[in-house]
Design an enzyme around this catalytic site. Structure first.
Site, PDB file in Angstrom:
ATOM      1  N   GLU A 320      48.840  49.537  37.176  1.00  0.00           N
ATOM      2  CA  GLU A 320      49.551  49.346  38.433  1.00  0.00           C
ATOM      3  C   GLU A 320      49.813  50.681  39.113  1.00  0.00           C
ATOM      4  OE1 GLU A 320      52.335  45.923  38.853  1.00  0.00           O
ATOM      5  OE2 GLU A 320      53.805  47.497  39.246  1.00  0.00           O
ATOM      6  N   HIS A 349      37.792  44.289  13.421  1.00  0.00           N
ATOM      7  CA  HIS A 349      37.084  43.028  13.201  1.00  0.00           C
ATOM      8  C   HIS A 349      36.880  42.293  14.518  1.00  0.00           C
ATOM      9  CE1 HIS A 349      37.625  43.438   8.834  1.00  0.00           C
ATOM     10  NE2 HIS A 349      38.794  43.969   9.159  1.00  0.00           N
ATOM     11  N   LYS A 453      51.669  38.380  46.011  1.00  0.00           N
ATOM     12  CA  LYS A 453      52.855  37.567  46.252  1.00  0.00           C
ATOM     13  C   LYS A 453      52.760  36.847  47.597  1.00  0.00           C
ATOM     14  CE  LYS A 453      56.022  40.448  43.523  1.00  0.00           C
ATOM     15  NZ  LYS A 453      57.205  41.348  43.572  1.00  0.00           N
TER      16      LYS A 453
END
Length: 529
Positions: A320, A349, A453
């Site tokens: 961000e 793994h 938003k």
């Protein structure tokens, strides 16, 4: 890239004596020539950070300063009144936590034993990291999170507290007080308290901006306490404010030690000597690895279960802050530094195979913790403990990456405790600030988040029009295309279809779906809720 020799390792190793912290950049291929070339850029970045610490504006359009460094050293605040307010707030947080632990502040059915933290973004990622890193079987309050606007997530958390809401404390964290995800979680939590016959406000605390929507609501509902968030502290750098300190203190962690560790790291990273400034060293390595363009991702591999959420926390802090369309001059640059990771040895793994043999598009940041546990360990085979295996896997994975020409950094901590976690937080905060200044972007703006938003708000407004249209036409069935055209949104057919599919899958809006030959051929109507 081959493993460095001993002399090169010794020459490049960065040591922070006050914290017992080491940073080894010797496997990053950062040559002395490259360091000399980048030094003028780094010096300008350090000057810019010093100016921010002294109170320079980070976002001139907002008139906003950057003050998260003041949180752990209030005396550095450029305004003495701000410094006093920060110090007083920290004391209030710790006093409140003590009152909860002693039972002076309690719930309807007894002392608080459960904690629910409601927030999103930095208001959740930071506290979650602290709780996971510093928590254990002796936590003063068992802690869970409402960190999304997922109804099923609400049910899982609140349903798990059935019969115990009277001993549950809710901490609601939202700087603006209008963040919808947090508001929704709070409303769901309040509904649960009311169904249980309890007064929600008597079990709630707010961390928010003074005078915000949440602040006013907390006063009206009689919250137990309110703690401030300031404009000069962004969400992703709020972990050493009440945002992180309150959950940590309620947990029973040493919040003062957390601040002390961050303060010690801040001090170390003001040094102009790379041998003692780990944040400057990280910023140089990031610039070198990605050619100042983020061309390689950073894979965070802490070899400690307690640090499993470090990568997730750093995703927001780094991405961000660094991911910007434009630089400080307004030129389009599309900067970024991708972060991912979980923990070692688990990821050996999983994706280490690609890190070593696949695309050469990343570098690893190992986090090594020397202390295994509080006491001695069981020998899982003669002369070898499980912790020995963990250390061996770290050493082996670094070597395997080096043999394949892949770069890596290693950060070494003596142990995981509040002081070392505070230092780790400050280390990456400082590195992000320096790197952003080196590449010329504003680390403290987030216009892309605000755009998301706005788009969500527009989608919900469109849903309202869709539902109103269906209600106005009774039980008449219509396709997504017909509805979009009727409400004057012919270019939004796909969005209309997705909104209808979601509405029809749930009973809340009374939308009925008649299947068509394909999913997009469905027709919709509205019945009674």
């Amino acid at each position: 890239m081959t493993a460095p020799d001993w002399e090169r390792f010794r020459a490049e190793l960065c040591v922070v004596d006050s914290l017992g912290l080491l940073v080894d950049p010797s496997r990053m291929g950062l040559t002395p020539e490259r360091v000399r070339a980048l030094t003028p850029v780094l010096v300008r970045a350090q000057d810019a950070m010093a100016a921010l610490e002294a109170g320079a504006l980070a976002n001139p359009d907002e008139g906003r300063q950057v003050g998260h460094y003041w949180l752990r050293d209030p005396a550095r605040a450029p305004d003495a009144a701000i410094g006093r307010e920060i110090a007083a707030t920290t004391e209030r947080v710790l006093t409140f936590a003590d009152a909860v632990h002693s039972g002076e502040v309690r719930g309807a059915t007894g002392p608080f034993r459960q904690l629910v933290v409601c927030g999103i973004g930095g208001s959740a990622l930071g506290p979650q990291f602290l709780v996971d890193a510093l928590g254990g079987p002796h936590d003063r309050l068992a802690t869970t999170f409402l960190d999304n606007t997922d109804p099923d997530g609400f049910d899982r958390v609140l349903g798990g507290l059935s019969g115990r809401l009277g001993e549950t404390l809710l901490v609601v964290i939202s700087k603006s007080g209008g963040t919808k995800e947090t508001r929704n979680g709070m409303r769901e939590a309040f509904a649960a308290w009311r169904v249980a016959g309890l007064v929600p406000g008597a079990h709630a605390v707010a961390v928010t901006g003074v005078g915000s929507e949440l602040d006013r609501f907390a006063v009206a509902e009689g919250f137990l306490a309110r703690f401030p968030m300031w404009d000069f502290v962004g969400g992703r750098t709020s972990i050493t404010s009440a945002v992180g300190l309150l959950p940590a203190a309620l947990l029973g962690a040493d919040a003062r030690a957390l601040l002390a560790g961050a303060r010690a790291m801040d001090e170390a990273t003001r040094s102009t000597d790379l041998r003692t400034n780990p944040a400057a060293l990280l910023a140089l390595c990031w610039h070198h690895a990605g050619a100042g363009r983020g061309e390689r991702a950073m894979v965070v591999l802490p070899y400690k279960d307690r640090l499993a959420l470090l990568g997730r926390y750093l995703q927001q802090l780094v991405m961000e802050s660094i991911g910007k369309e434009r630089d400080l001059a307004g030129a389009v640059v599309h900067q970024g530094l991708t972060v991912y990771g979980n923990k070692g040895a688990t990821d050996q793994h999983a994706y280490v195979q690609q890190l070593r043999d696949g695309r050469d598009d990343c570098f690893a940041t190992f986090v090594e913790v020397l202390k295994d546990r509080a006491g001695a360990s069981l020998e899982v085979e003669p002369g070898v403990t499980a912790g020995d295996y963990l250390a061996g896997f770290l050493v082996g994975t670094r070597r395997a990456l080096s043999e394949s020409g892949r770069g890596s950094l290693t950060i070494t901590l003596p142990t995981v405790d509040a002081r070392s976690v505070g230092a780790l937080i400050a280390l990456f905060e400082r590195a992000v600030g320096l790197y952003a200044a080196m590449i010329g972007v504003n680390a403290y703006h987030q216009p892309g988040v605000e755009a998301g938003k706005r788009a969500a708000t527009e989608a919900l407004a469109l849903q309202g029009r869709v539902l109103a249209h269906l209600a106005a036409h009774g039980g008449a069935r219509a396709s997504a295309e017909e509805i979009a055209a009727a409400i004057g949104a012919p270019d939004e057919v796909e969005t209309v279809w997705r909104l209808l599919e979601h509405a029809a899958a749930n009973p809340d809006h009374g939308v009925i779906r008649d299947a068509g030959a394909t999913p997009t051929a469905a027709r919709y109507s509205r019945g009674a809720k």
